[in-house]
Design an enzyme around this catalytic site. Sequence first.
Site, PDB file in Angstrom:
ATOM      1  N   GLU A 119       0.817  -1.203   0.000  1.00 28.12           N
ATOM      2  CA  GLU A 119       0.000   0.000   0.000  1.00 28.12           C
ATOM      3  C   GLU A 119       0.851   1.252   0.000  1.00 28.12           C
ATOM      4  O   GLU A 119       0.857   2.023  -0.943  1.00 28.12           O
ATOM      5  CB  GLU A 119      -0.926  -0.014   1.223  1.00 28.12           C
ATOM      6  CG  GLU A 119      -1.993   1.056   1.138  1.00 28.12           C
ATOM      7  CD  GLU A 119      -2.856   1.078   2.377  1.00 28.12           C
ATOM      8  OE1 GLU A 119      -2.424   0.536   3.405  1.00 28.12           O
ATOM      9  OE2 GLU A 119      -3.947   1.647   2.314  1.00 28.12           O
ATOM     10  N   GLU A 169      -7.615  12.400  41.790  1.00 30.02           N
ATOM     11  CA  GLU A 169      -8.752  13.247  42.148  1.00 30.02           C
ATOM     12  C   GLU A 169      -8.321  14.660  42.471  1.00 30.02           C
ATOM     13  O   GLU A 169      -9.033  15.608  42.169  1.00 30.02           O
ATOM     14  CB  GLU A 169      -9.484  12.639  43.357  1.00 30.02           C
ATOM     15  CG  GLU A 169     -10.220  11.374  42.990  1.00 30.02           C
ATOM     16  CD  GLU A 169     -11.148  10.906  44.080  1.00 30.02           C
ATOM     17  OE1 GLU A 169     -10.955  11.302  45.238  1.00 30.02           O
ATOM     18  OE2 GLU A 169     -12.073  10.148  43.759  1.00 30.02           O
TER      19      GLU A 169
END
Lengths: 493, 96
Positions: free
Chosen positions: A71, A314
Amino acid sequence: MTTEDADIAAVLDRVQTGVQAFDELVMGGLPRARTTVVGGTPGSGKTVFATQFLAHGITTFGENGVLVTFEEPPADIEANMRGFGWELAKWRKDGRLGFVDASPPASDELIIGDFDLVGLLSRVQHAVKTVNAKRVVLDSLTQLFDHFIGDPKILRRELFHISSALKKSGLTVLMTAERNSEYGEITRHRLEEFVADNVVILRNVLYREKRRRTIEVLKMRGSHHAEGEAPFTLLANQGVVAVPLSSLRLEQQSSTVRVTSGNSEIDKMCGGGFFRDSVTLVSGATGTGKTLLVTNFLAGGVVAGEKAILFGYEESKGQLFRNASGWGADFAQMEAAGKLKIVCLYPEAQGLPDHLLTIQSLVDEFQPNRIAVDSLSALERIAPDTGFREFLISLTSFIKKREIAGLCTATSKSLIGGESVSEQHISTLTDSIILLRYIQEQNTMNRGLMVLKMRGSEHAKEIRKFTIDSAGMHFGESFKTAPNVFTGDDIAR
Amino acid sequence: MTNLLLRLYIAGPSATSRRAEQNLRRLRDVAKARDGLAVEIIDVLKNPELAEQAAIIATPTLALEHPVRPRRIIGDLSDVERVLDFLGIESEGTKA
């Protein structure tokens, strides 16, 4: 030696792909002198995997390779793969890598009558001879097939011919092929049926707006292999990095050495502290003191002369430092002394497999004696259930393998009682569970702590009342009449 | 009269190779400007580097080397009329 013996010996000889955890799935690597088809949808990482197979052979084993491309022209591939740290152009110049450019020609083309692909085969064999290659990659068969789409029968015959000719020369061949969907037929045109001894599938599944990459060994002729999907990720300068699912083996040593939790009362409740290579889960609603426990755990380790690392998902580093200093722990000074490392990341910054690899590489770099993760619930947000479970299995077994003490937190959804979802997954994986709960007594809301589980050790069974002030955690009496900590129902009524 | 170069890439002594060679001879016989047609036959098994240069994938491949519009025909060339037509070569059977 009979021919049978020769065949078995050949099967046992393995060719490492350079994707370490993948090699473990297939018992050491791809069988030598066999053909493996790697199937995947566009963008699933086929070319990277295939190129890594060649690169690893060249850099680690002195096994040269040939890349047949149908390709992209070689120059494009060289440019695309540079980001993974592979110097294809240099290897080509050094005669360690051969290219066969079989991308469709620019000229007009017509097919009249019968043909074969001996032209291609002779070019591949010529390239193999020139660089003395041991590994060959064809990327991708689907492009070749589409080039001759009008003659599928001829193409299947010829692919089979090419595959067996290369195998006969002792070459280990990897061919990529496109898939139409993540869960459907194995490859477009069912190419694998004609050429493959082995089939490997790369997936890139979109689930809840997140990409999850996995690798699966579907078939391995004449050999055992681990079944199911294993997560992987694509990293700069490394390529495909599969995430080891250590649940495959439960071989961790169990230590009887105790380490402090950072709080003498909790140590007592746990029968003398946490085990050195154990993972403890702290579960509780927001504000019950999970981060304080984490702070104690880290500071307690550093005071005892250990090195500690925290992964926070957190709060920011600044917030964590401020909290810690509020409780009398000087994180900044500990970090400056090289005893502590705080890593704060947004859970959404990367996928779970990448989070796991980040944790692993930082732990291996810093070599801590203890690790804390605050919180698992934040990480759970970003992943599908299966991915999260795999993450937990990998994380806990990694912590145990490194023989370090781990502390993870999980946030329960309701304020009073209730299990967090993380808990359901992790409770069987962790060695100890500590519950933090709000417990109402008449008109006051108290905090209660209990050791729910402590593998391999006696532990206190009562629920202890505690308060939090600027000096940290203070334990009081145990509750005489307490409501059910799981449901919040008042059973003492 | 323009000189055309036709290169036929074949793979050793296979049946398709032989058929392609035969068909190429027939093609030359019926071509109007046969004197202007040069033919070269290249065996990719003996000369893989030439196959590499020409980026041959399938064999047989007939390549019309033309600076402006190069063309290729893959296969044993069993339909000579179609081959000539695709290459833009007039045959003697073609009415002027």
